[in-house]
Write an enzyme that holds these catalytic residues in place. Structure first.
Site, PDB file in Angstrom:
ATOM      1  CE  LYS A  13      -2.336  -0.941   3.828  1.00  0.00           C
ATOM      2  NZ  LYS A  13      -1.704  -2.228   4.220  1.00  0.00           N
ATOM      3  NE  ARG A  88      -4.688  -1.417   9.015  1.00  0.00           N
ATOM      4  CZ  ARG A  88      -3.550  -0.792   8.714  1.00  0.00           C
ATOM      5  NH1 ARG A  88      -3.491   0.504   8.679  1.00  0.00           N
ATOM      6  NH2 ARG A  88      -2.467  -1.492   8.435  1.00  0.00           N
ATOM      7  NE  ARG A 122       7.014  -2.842   6.011  1.00  0.00           N
ATOM      8  CZ  ARG A 122       5.685  -2.898   5.992  1.00  0.00           C
ATOM      9  NH1 ARG A 122       5.010  -2.313   5.011  1.00  0.00           N
ATOM     10  NH2 ARG A 122       5.032  -3.548   6.933  1.00  0.00           N
ATOM     11  NE  ARG A 152       5.751  -0.645   9.824  1.00  0.00           N
ATOM     12  CZ  ARG A 152       4.582  -0.637   9.188  1.00  0.00           C
ATOM     13  NH1 ARG A 152       4.486  -0.047   7.995  1.00  0.00           N
ATOM     14  NH2 ARG A 152       3.521  -1.201   9.704  1.00  0.00           N
ATOM     15  NE  ARG A 163       0.593  -4.615  11.309  1.00  0.00           N
ATOM     16  CZ  ARG A 163       1.281  -4.101  10.312  1.00  0.00           C
ATOM     17  NH1 ARG A 163       2.443  -4.601   9.990  1.00  0.00           N
ATOM     18  NH2 ARG A 163       0.826  -3.086   9.627  1.00  0.00           N
TER      19      ARG A 163
END
Ligand code: AMP
Length: 204
Positions: A13, A88, A122, A152, A163
């Site tokens: 995203k 969400r 990431r 992160r 998640r």
């Protein structure tokens, strides 16, 4: 054009939102980035949200809805915006319909193994929020502002699984919600990011 990017964690995203921002010259608004910025600056919103974000669970609706209402009230959204990570939940989507008019919703469909691989590789820039992947970006520093990249806190296997489960139960119902009003564009988001963006551009 008011666009929503919908997808599981690490579905791309943020990357697609940056491409769209450059193409359409409209702001990309990431609730995750805004919350992380607030945590870094120890604001009351940041303090309230930190335990949720680190545990990999959603921040309460009322906090994010207020945050988005305030952000969409800013003048730079007059010609459109891209929402990355909002809504969400169904109640966030209903609240958003009362605040603004959505043009299209892009759902990035990506399988769990690819999400896990992307999440673990990431890296983000803590200064300008640029997103990188260690497989394609070999330097430890941001190309844009030369800041040292970081991982992160929620990019690990345990939190990703949580998640992902929350995406399945809370966010997936939004696919039917936006399909019903003919706003949904579903794209296979598992390939190379430039190829995924080509597909989105064609659909838009
Ligand atoms: P993201 O950067 O979009 O992956 O979001 C990181 C984390 O921020 C999520 O796991 C949630 O804890 C929180 N968050 C971001 N957007 C929302 C939202 N729309 N509703 C609730 N929590 C959110």
């Amino acid at each position: 054009m008011n666009i929503i990017l919908l997808g599981a964690p690490a579905s791309g995203k943020g990357t697609m939102s940056n491409f769209l921002k450059q193409t359409y010259d409209i702001p990309a608004i990431s609730t995750g980035d805004i919350i992380r910025e607030n945590i870094k600056n120890k604001t009351s919103l940041g303090i309230k949200s930190q335990e949720y974000i680190n545990a990999g669970v959603l921040v309460p609706d009322e906090i994010v809805i207020d945050l988005i209402r305030a952000r969409l009230g800013q003048s730079d959204t007059a010609n459109g915006y891209i929402l990355d990570g909002f809504p969400r939940t169904l109640s966030q989507a209903v609240a958003l319909d009362k605040i603004s008019n959505i043009t299209k919703v892009i759902y990035l469909n990506v399988g769990y193994n690819t999400l896990l691989e992307r999440s673990l590789s990431r890296r983000i820039c803590p200064k300008c929020n640029a997103i990188y992947n260690t497989k394609t970006h070999k330097s430890d520093f941001c190309d844009e502002c030369d800041t040292k990249l970081v991982t992160r806190d929620d990019d690990n296997e345990t939190v990703l699984k949580k998640r992902f489960d929350e995406f399945q139960s809370e966010t997936k119902p939004l696919i039917a919600y936006y399909k019903k009003c003919n706003k949904l564009i579903e794209v296979d988001g598992s390939g190379d990011s430039f190829e995924v963006f080509k597909k989105i551009s064609k659909e838009l």
